[in-house]
Design a protein around this motif. Structure first.
Motif, PDB file in Angstrom:
ATOM      1  N   ARG A 125     -13.058 -35.383  22.479  1.00 39.74           N
ATOM      2  CA  ARG A 125     -13.498 -34.029  22.125  1.00 39.74           C
ATOM      3  C   ARG A 125     -14.265 -33.995  20.801  1.00 39.74           C
ATOM      4  NH1 ARG A 125     -10.834 -30.752  25.757  1.00 39.74           N
ATOM      5  NH2 ARG A 125      -8.905 -31.613  26.625  1.00 39.74           N
ATOM      6  N   LEU A 126     -15.007 -35.062  20.555  1.00 31.07           N
ATOM      7  CA  LEU A 126     -15.849 -35.083  19.355  1.00 31.07           C
ATOM      8  C   LEU A 126     -17.226 -34.505  19.661  1.00 31.07           C
ATOM      9  CD1 LEU A 126     -14.973 -38.515  17.713  1.00 31.07           C
ATOM     10  CD2 LEU A 126     -13.906 -36.277  17.428  1.00 31.07           C
ATOM     11  N   VAL A 127     -17.598 -34.500  20.954  1.00 32.01           N
ATOM     12  CA  VAL A 127     -18.858 -33.867  21.361  1.00 32.01           C
ATOM     13  C   VAL A 127     -18.606 -32.985  22.585  1.00 32.01           C
ATOM     14  CG1 VAL A 127     -20.262 -35.794  20.504  1.00 32.01           C
ATOM     15  CG2 VAL A 127     -19.556 -35.741  22.919  1.00 32.01           C
ATOM     16  N   LYS A 128     -19.527 -32.060  22.803  1.00 37.12           N
ATOM     17  CA  LYS A 128     -19.497 -31.207  23.989  1.00 37.12           C
ATOM     18  C   LYS A 128     -20.913 -31.161  24.554  1.00 37.12           C
ATOM     19  CE  LYS A 128     -20.342 -26.789  21.542  1.00 37.12           C
ATOM     20  NZ  LYS A 128     -20.205 -26.968  20.099  1.00 37.12           N
ATOM     21  N   PHE A 129     -21.082 -30.559  25.722  1.00 41.78           N
ATOM     22  CA  PHE A 129     -22.439 -30.450  26.267  1.00 41.78           C
ATOM     23  C   PHE A 129     -22.583 -29.159  27.041  1.00 41.78           C
ATOM     24  CE2 PHE A 129     -21.650 -31.113  30.734  1.00 41.78           C
ATOM     25  CZ  PHE A 129     -20.459 -31.827  30.754  1.00 41.78           C
ATOM     26  N   ARG A 130     -23.834 -28.758  27.210  1.00 45.49           N
ATOM     27  CA  ARG A 130     -24.153 -27.637  28.102  1.00 45.49           C
ATOM     28  C   ARG A 130     -25.267 -28.116  29.024  1.00 45.49           C
ATOM     29  NH1 ARG A 130     -28.857 -24.937  27.072  1.00 45.49           N
ATOM     30  NH2 ARG A 130     -29.965 -25.599  25.192  1.00 45.49           N
ATOM     31  N   ARG A 131     -25.255 -27.630  30.248  1.00 46.19           N
ATOM     32  CA  ARG A 131     -26.250 -28.059  31.233  1.00 46.19           C
ATOM     33  C   ARG A 131     -27.406 -27.080  31.301  1.00 46.19           C
ATOM     34  NH1 ARG A 131     -26.748 -31.160  35.743  1.00 46.19           N
ATOM     35  NH2 ARG A 131     -24.635 -31.992  35.629  1.00 46.19           N
ATOM     36  N   GLU A 132     -28.609 -27.608  31.462  1.00 48.99           N
ATOM     37  CA  GLU A 132     -29.792 -26.779  31.701  1.00 48.99           C
ATOM     38  C   GLU A 132     -30.604 -27.505  32.762  1.00 48.99           C
ATOM     39  OE1 GLU A 132     -33.264 -25.369  28.771  1.00 48.99           O
ATOM     40  OE2 GLU A 132     -31.285 -24.682  28.132  1.00 48.99           O
ATOM     41  N   GLY A 133     -30.417 -27.105  34.010  1.00 52.59           N
ATOM     42  CA  GLY A 133     -31.062 -27.830  35.114  1.00 52.59           C
ATOM     43  C   GLY A 133     -30.395 -29.187  35.254  1.00 52.59           C
ATOM     44  N   THR A 174     -30.717 -31.436  32.956  1.00 53.67           N
ATOM     45  CA  THR A 174     -30.578 -31.969  31.591  1.00 53.67           C
ATOM     46  C   THR A 174     -29.267 -31.518  30.952  1.00 53.67           C
ATOM     47  OG1 THR A 174     -32.981 -31.921  31.325  1.00 53.67           O
ATOM     48  CG2 THR A 174     -31.652 -32.088  29.317  1.00 53.67           C
ATOM     49  N   LEU A 175     -28.585 -32.441  30.299  1.00 49.53           N
ATOM     50  CA  LEU A 175     -27.364 -32.116  29.565  1.00 49.53           C
ATOM     51  C   LEU A 175     -27.642 -32.199  28.070  1.00 49.53           C
ATOM     52  CD1 LEU A 175     -24.617 -34.059  31.576  1.00 49.53           C
ATOM     53  CD2 LEU A 175     -25.561 -31.787  31.978  1.00 49.53           C
ATOM     54  N   TYR A 176     -27.379 -31.114  27.383  1.00 51.40           N
ATOM     55  CA  TYR A 176     -27.569 -31.093  25.940  1.00 51.40           C
ATOM     56  C   TYR A 176     -26.231 -31.292  25.241  1.00 51.40           C
ATOM     57  CZ  TYR A 176     -32.310 -29.508  26.789  1.00 51.40           C
ATOM     58  OH  TYR A 176     -33.619 -29.440  27.201  1.00 51.40           O
ATOM     59  N   TYR A 177     -26.142 -32.365  24.508  1.00 49.65           N
ATOM     60  CA  TYR A 177     -24.902 -32.697  23.793  1.00 49.65           C
ATOM     61  C   TYR A 177     -24.979 -32.218  22.351  1.00 49.65           C
ATOM     62  CZ  TYR A 177     -22.901 -35.607  27.462  1.00 49.65           C
ATOM     63  OH  TYR A 177     -22.337 -36.050  28.629  1.00 49.65           O
ATOM     64  N   SER A 178     -23.824 -31.865  21.809  1.00 48.54           N
ATOM     65  CA  SER A 178     -23.734 -31.506  20.387  1.00 48.54           C
ATOM     66  C   SER A 178     -22.325 -31.837  19.902  1.00 48.54           C
ATOM     67  CB  SER A 178     -24.029 -30.012  20.191  1.00 48.54           C
ATOM     68  OG  SER A 178     -23.148 -29.233  20.979  1.00 48.54           O
ATOM     69  N   SER A 179     -22.163 -31.875  18.598  1.00 45.47           N
ATOM     70  CA  SER A 179     -20.855 -32.241  18.049  1.00 45.47           C
ATOM     71  C   SER A 179     -19.866 -31.102  18.253  1.00 45.47           C
ATOM     72  CB  SER A 179     -20.977 -32.597  16.571  1.00 45.47           C
ATOM     73  OG  SER A 179     -21.434 -31.481  15.843  1.00 45.47           O
TER      74      SER A 179
END
Lengths: 103, 103
Positions: B70-78, B80-85
């Motif tokens: 659980r050091l990073v999370k992501f959100r999906r857009e189509g 593509t997965l966008y990761y962030s801390s």
DNA sequence: TATATATATGAACATATACTCATATATAAC
DNA sequence: GTTATATATGAGTATATGTTCATATATATA
């Protein structure tokens, strides 16, 4: 992207190496236990081995590892070596992580 | 030594495991570079791979490792997965170590 | 449906790591 | 000198780790 902008984000190899080595030192349960034991008071090698129920050789190997990174130091008294922590900042990082883990 | 006194010094297994895992995450140069890149803004997997000159598979494996902790999370857009801390406290530990390494 | 793009996954492999065992070294006391 | 005690060291070994390669999955579009 300019070089200046890049270097804001990218870490140079030297920093990367030092940081990874530092965290590697803190990533092993045995070393964590040793550092946690040495943070407040000095202890001999045998004392550490007995209190943490570890092989004397294993403790000695790990202390060499920690000494190479200057995370611990020692003083001699006869045949006994008393080890203690030697980097308050890194000990502080360890304690932050411990507090964080305990919630 | 009393149990109370002992537990002041000795860490329980659960805490020991979490702390060591956390520092293990921060002990690899590739993961440090990824976390450092994600600390300020989100990036896609391919973006990370290209900017850090890494194999897409290697990045994906490391992101899974970081996501499990659980050091990073992501959100999906189509597709593509966008990761962030996703753990400010651990990112803070990383930055402290970086500052420490740079003196 | 078929195709393209983005990402995830599992196997295989090479290297790193942590431990144990046996032994070496260093200091002290005799 | 010898002996005892404390620690360090090197070899060997089992396991963990990080990467690559090939392929699977998921979503979007034609």
């Amino acid at each position: 992207m300019s070089i200046e902008k890049r270097t804001q984000h990218e870490l140079d190899d030297e920093t990367l190496f030092v940081v990874s080595q530092t965290f590697k030192a803190l990533s092993d349960p045995t070393r964590i236990r040793i550092l946690n034991m040495l943070c407040c008071e000095e202890h001999s090698v045998n004392d550490i081995a007995e209190k943490l129920d570890l092989n004397q050789s294993a403790v000695s190997h790990q202390l060499r590892f920690l000494k190479n990174l200057r995370l611990v130091k020692f003083r001699r008294e006869g045949t006994t070596l008393y080890y203690s922590s030697d980097d308050d900042h890194i000990i502080n990082l360890l304690h932050q992580a411990i507090d964080h883990a305990k919630h």
